[in-house]
Design a protein around this motif. Sequence first.
Motif, PDB file in Angstrom:
ATOM      1  N   TYR A   1       0.712  -1.067  -0.161  1.00  0.00           N
ATOM      2  CA  TYR A   1       0.420  -0.201   0.098  1.00  0.00           C
ATOM      3  C   TYR A   1       0.640   1.017   0.068  1.00  0.00           C
ATOM      4  O   TYR A   1       1.662   1.501   0.659  1.00  0.00           O
ATOM      5  CB  TYR A   1      -0.731  -0.211   1.440  1.00  0.00           C
ATOM      6  N   GLU A   2       1.214   1.664  -1.642  1.00  0.00           N
ATOM      7  CA  GLU A   2       1.329   3.078  -1.084  1.00  0.00           C
ATOM      8  C   GLU A   2       0.987   4.666  -0.853  1.00  0.00           C
ATOM      9  O   GLU A   2      -0.108   4.719  -1.623  1.00  0.00           O
ATOM     10  CB  GLU A   2       2.222   3.290  -2.831  1.00  0.00           C
ATOM     11  N   LYS A   3       0.690   4.388   0.876  1.00  0.00           N
ATOM     12  CA  LYS A   3      -0.116   5.645   1.165  1.00  0.00           C
ATOM     13  C   LYS A   3       0.531   7.486   0.406  1.00  0.00           C
ATOM     14  O   LYS A   3       2.584   7.807   0.344  1.00  0.00           O
ATOM     15  CB  LYS A   3      -0.220   5.801   2.423  1.00  0.00           C
ATOM     16  N   ASN A   4      -0.290   7.877  -0.452  1.00  0.00           N
ATOM     17  CA  ASN A   4       0.238   9.486  -0.788  1.00  0.00           C
ATOM     18  C   ASN A   4       0.703   9.788   1.578  1.00  0.00           C
ATOM     19  O   ASN A   4       1.553  10.818   1.252  1.00  0.00           O
ATOM     20  CB  ASN A   4      -1.124  10.025  -1.227  1.00  0.00           C
ATOM     21  N   VAL A   5      -0.218  10.009   2.017  1.00  0.00           N
ATOM     22  CA  VAL A   5       0.484  11.199   3.398  1.00  0.00           C
ATOM     23  C   VAL A   5      -0.340   9.807   4.711  1.00  0.00           C
ATOM     24  O   VAL A   5      -1.200   8.631   4.595  1.00  0.00           O
ATOM     25  CB  VAL A   5      -0.213  12.302   3.865  1.00  0.00           C
ATOM     26  N   SER A   6       0.461   9.640   6.004  1.00  0.00           N
ATOM     27  CA  SER A   6      -0.049   8.648   6.843  1.00  0.00           C
ATOM     28  C   SER A   6      -0.995   9.183   7.234  1.00  0.00           C
ATOM     29  O   SER A   6      -1.457  10.107   7.732  1.00  0.00           O
ATOM     30  CB  SER A   6       1.614   8.905   7.979  1.00  0.00           C
ATOM     31  N   ALA A   7      -1.786   8.491   8.118  1.00  0.00           N
ATOM     32  CA  ALA A   7      -3.402   8.946   9.184  1.00  0.00           C
ATOM     33  C   ALA A   7      -2.682   9.889  10.608  1.00  0.00           C
ATOM     34  O   ALA A   7      -3.784  10.929  10.054  1.00  0.00           O
ATOM     35  CB  ALA A   7      -4.004   7.644   9.347  1.00  0.00           C
ATOM     36  N   GLU A   8      -1.714   9.978  10.679  1.00  0.00           N
ATOM     37  CA  GLU A   8      -1.552  10.475  11.936  1.00  0.00           C
ATOM     38  C   GLU A   8      -1.069  11.911  11.321  1.00  0.00           C
ATOM     39  O   GLU A   8      -1.101  12.717  11.563  1.00  0.00           O
ATOM     40  CB  GLU A   8      -0.286  10.034  13.007  1.00  0.00           C
ATOM     41  N   GLY A   9      -0.556  11.667  10.004  1.00  0.00           N
ATOM     42  CA  GLY A   9       0.018  13.029   9.293  1.00  0.00           C
ATOM     43  C   GLY A   9      -0.748  13.347   8.666  1.00  0.00           C
ATOM     44  O   GLY A   9      -0.468  14.330   7.436  1.00  0.00           O
ATOM     45  N   MET A  10      -1.917  13.464   8.631  1.00  0.00           N
ATOM     46  CA  MET A  10      -2.722  14.074   6.740  1.00  0.00           C
ATOM     47  C   MET A  10      -3.473  15.545   7.285  1.00  0.00           C
ATOM     48  O   MET A  10      -2.352  16.189   6.686  1.00  0.00           O
ATOM     49  CB  MET A  10      -3.536  13.643   7.537  1.00  0.00           C
ATOM     50  N   ARG A  11      -3.307  15.733   8.624  1.00  0.00           N
ATOM     51  CA  ARG A  11      -3.613  17.014   8.889  1.00  0.00           C
ATOM     52  C   ARG A  11      -3.114  18.474   8.944  1.00  0.00           C
ATOM     53  O   ARG A  11      -2.366  19.088   8.481  1.00  0.00           O
ATOM     54  CB  ARG A  11      -4.197  17.235  10.218  1.00  0.00           C
ATOM     55  N   GLU A  12      -1.228  17.849   9.483  1.00  0.00           N
ATOM     56  CA  GLU A  12      -0.014  18.431   9.090  1.00  0.00           C
ATOM     57  C   GLU A  12       0.355  18.737   8.036  1.00  0.00           C
ATOM     58  O   GLU A  12       0.810  19.362   7.260  1.00  0.00           O
ATOM     59  CB  GLU A  12       0.498  17.824  10.174  1.00  0.00           C
ATOM     60  N   ALA A  13       0.027  18.145   6.509  1.00  0.00           N
ATOM     61  CA  ALA A  13       0.755  17.941   5.907  1.00  0.00           C
ATOM     62  C   ALA A  13      -0.125  18.912   5.202  1.00  0.00           C
ATOM     63  O   ALA A  13       0.006  19.393   3.848  1.00  0.00           O
ATOM     64  CB  ALA A  13       0.591  16.476   5.169  1.00  0.00           C
ATOM     65  N   LEU A  14      -1.612  18.692   5.475  1.00  0.00           N
ATOM     66  CA  LEU A  14      -2.379  19.503   4.491  1.00  0.00           C
ATOM     67  C   LEU A  14      -2.539  21.582   5.035  1.00  0.00           C
ATOM     68  O   LEU A  14      -2.167  22.495   4.030  1.00  0.00           O
ATOM     69  CB  LEU A  14      -4.289  19.823   5.057  1.00  0.00           C
ATOM     70  N   ASP A  15      -1.358  20.993   5.516  1.00  0.00           N
ATOM     71  CA  ASP A  15      -1.228  22.172   6.034  1.00  0.00           C
ATOM     72  C   ASP A  15      -0.235  22.880   5.428  1.00  0.00           C
ATOM     73  O   ASP A  15       0.454  23.951   5.320  1.00  0.00           O
ATOM     74  CB  ASP A  15      -0.793  22.486   7.979  1.00  0.00           C
ATOM     75  N   PHE A  16       1.067  22.109   4.921  1.00  0.00           N
ATOM     76  CA  PHE A  16       2.114  22.145   5.084  1.00  0.00           C
ATOM     77  C   PHE A  16       2.022  22.981   3.129  1.00  0.00           C
ATOM     78  O   PHE A  16       2.850  23.453   2.018  1.00  0.00           O
ATOM     79  CB  PHE A  16       3.280  21.314   5.224  1.00  0.00           C
ATOM     80  N   SER A  17       1.511  21.598   2.553  1.00  0.00           N
ATOM     81  CA  SER A  17       0.669  21.925   0.918  1.00  0.00           C
ATOM     82  C   SER A  17      -0.371  23.090   0.999  1.00  0.00           C
ATOM     83  O   SER A  17      -0.339  23.156  -0.569  1.00  0.00           O
ATOM     84  CB  SER A  17       0.100  20.331   0.616  1.00  0.00           C
ATOM     85  N   TYR A  18      -0.392  23.685   1.981  1.00  0.00           N
ATOM     86  CA  TYR A  18      -1.838  24.888   1.652  1.00  0.00           C
ATOM     87  C   TYR A  18      -1.344  25.744  -0.045  1.00  0.00           C
ATOM     88  O   TYR A  18      -2.329  26.242  -0.802  1.00  0.00           O
ATOM     89  CB  TYR A  18      -2.738  25.046   2.581  1.00  0.00           C
ATOM     90  N   ASP A  19       0.220  26.965   0.194  1.00  0.00           N
ATOM     91  CA  ASP A  19       0.348  27.241  -0.470  1.00  0.00           C
ATOM     92  C   ASP A  19      -0.045  26.988  -1.916  1.00  0.00           C
ATOM     93  O   ASP A  19       0.076  27.466  -3.037  1.00  0.00           O
ATOM     94  CB  ASP A  19       2.099  27.534  -0.209  1.00  0.00           C
ATOM     95  N   ASN A  20       1.167  26.066  -2.280  1.00  0.00           N
ATOM     96  CA  ASN A  20       1.061  24.919  -3.339  1.00  0.00           C
ATOM     97  C   ASN A  20      -0.146  24.763  -3.567  1.00  0.00           C
ATOM     98  O   ASN A  20      -0.702  24.373  -4.898  1.00  0.00           O
ATOM     99  CB  ASN A  20       1.762  23.687  -3.105  1.00  0.00           C
ATOM    100  N   ASP A  21      -1.405  24.240  -3.204  1.00  0.00           N
ATOM    101  CA  ASP A  21      -2.416  23.502  -3.118  1.00  0.00           C
ATOM    102  C   ASP A  21      -3.257  24.778  -3.935  1.00  0.00           C
ATOM    103  O   ASP A  21      -4.124  25.042  -5.036  1.00  0.00           O
ATOM    104  CB  ASP A  21      -3.161  23.009  -1.922  1.00  0.00           C
ATOM    105  N   ILE A  22      -3.118  26.116  -3.133  1.00  0.00           N
ATOM    106  CA  ILE A  22      -3.616  27.328  -3.831  1.00  0.00           C
ATOM    107  C   ILE A  22      -3.275  27.678  -4.985  1.00  0.00           C
ATOM    108  O   ILE A  22      -3.952  28.276  -6.164  1.00  0.00           O
ATOM    109  CB  ILE A  22      -3.655  28.094  -3.312  1.00  0.00           C
ATOM    110  N   ARG A  23      -2.280  27.484  -5.678  1.00  0.00           N
ATOM    111  CA  ARG A  23      -1.379  27.903  -6.607  1.00  0.00           C
ATOM    112  C   ARG A  23      -2.256  26.593  -7.955  1.00  0.00           C
ATOM    113  O   ARG A  23      -2.438  27.651  -8.821  1.00  0.00           O
ATOM    114  CB  ARG A  23      -0.184  27.428  -6.792  1.00  0.00           C
ATOM    115  N   LEU A  24      -2.459  25.229  -6.785  1.00  0.00           N
ATOM    116  CA  LEU A  24      -2.546  24.483  -8.626  1.00  0.00           C
ATOM    117  C   LEU A  24      -4.478  23.945  -8.450  1.00  0.00           C
ATOM    118  O   LEU A  24      -4.780  23.970  -9.212  1.00  0.00           O
ATOM    119  CB  LEU A  24      -2.309  23.052  -8.040  1.00  0.00           C
TER     120      LEU A  24
END
Length: 360
Positions: free
Chosen positions: A225-248
């Motif tokens: 199973y190739e997870k894009n992000v771990s269950a425990e780290g998903m909320r933090e991953a969304l915080d770190f990626s929001y600049d890129n998410d807004i751009r895309l």
Amino acid sequence: MIVKSLELKNFRNYERLSIDFDPSTNIIYGDNAQGKTNILEAICVSGTSRSHRGSRDKDMIRFGEQEAHIRTIVEKNSSEYRIDIHLKNNHSKGIAINKVPIKKSSDLFGILNIIFFSPEDLAIIKNGPDKRRRFIDMELCQIDRVYLYNLTEYSKTLNQRNKLLKDIVFNKKLLDTLPVWDDKLAEYGSKIIKRREEFVETIAPLVSELHRQISNDREEVELFYEKNVSAEGMREALDFSYDNDIRLGSTTKGPHRDDLRFDLGGVDLRKFGSQGQQRTAALSLKLSEVTMMEKETGEKPVLLLDDVLSELDSNRQKDLLKSLSDTQTLITCTGLDDFVKNQYQVNKVFEVKNGVIING
């Protein structure tokens, strides 16, 4: 679990159809474009409320008609269920179980468990990751209502977040509302990831064992199973990626970007495996569903094979049919030569011509 009968009215190229199935092996044969696959599609709609082709409701209604009807009688745990599907041209479909209408299509899941196997599934290994995610989701949605709920809510939230990301470009004040959607997305997403982890952990040894059997112990495949992000780290991953998410203008982190990896001798089968090796792995994956679903529900699912045998060599055909001896199977094909030549056990045969059963 078996499908006892199917009735169609104005579905695809069928004006009317009434057919009774055998509890074991059923062959539906005829030339191409006669309506064989349409019978399997109707059963798929009865089990999941959707077409395996991704067709819209109005596309499944017979040309020139305004509505279509599907009635399926299912025997499960010694009880009988009647599933009625009413397709409408310009309105949402109506669904009733034992003549009682249901409000949500998701309530249909679990009554009739099916596994649909088409030639496209033989390419699941080398296709895009969305096909492999769909495999996981279709399996889990049929056996786990909690997963179905979480997946539905996740999809709704994901669409809302993506819309917000696009709107933020034009209105920066909307950025303050992003954490609300992030919280919801992480809540449902983490549950999906954990359930997928459990699923792959259970199905991986089944796939390995089936692959060994089909390859006569010559090959051993491993499933990861190739997870894009771990269950425990998903909320933090969304915080770190929001600049890129807004751009895309889209969400780049979450289980909607997960994948499955198949390794053969430590090598990625998607990239370096031969077509034969990839097909054997795909066959093993689909067959593992039968065992998995029986383990989860206590009954074997109904297996729908849409012109798959013609895509397999004789050895793989034998391995497939041998493994399904105690499973109700509906097989479409263009002829009966392979069954006669190889002396396969066939319990009932139907010939289809221009949307009519002419034998059976």
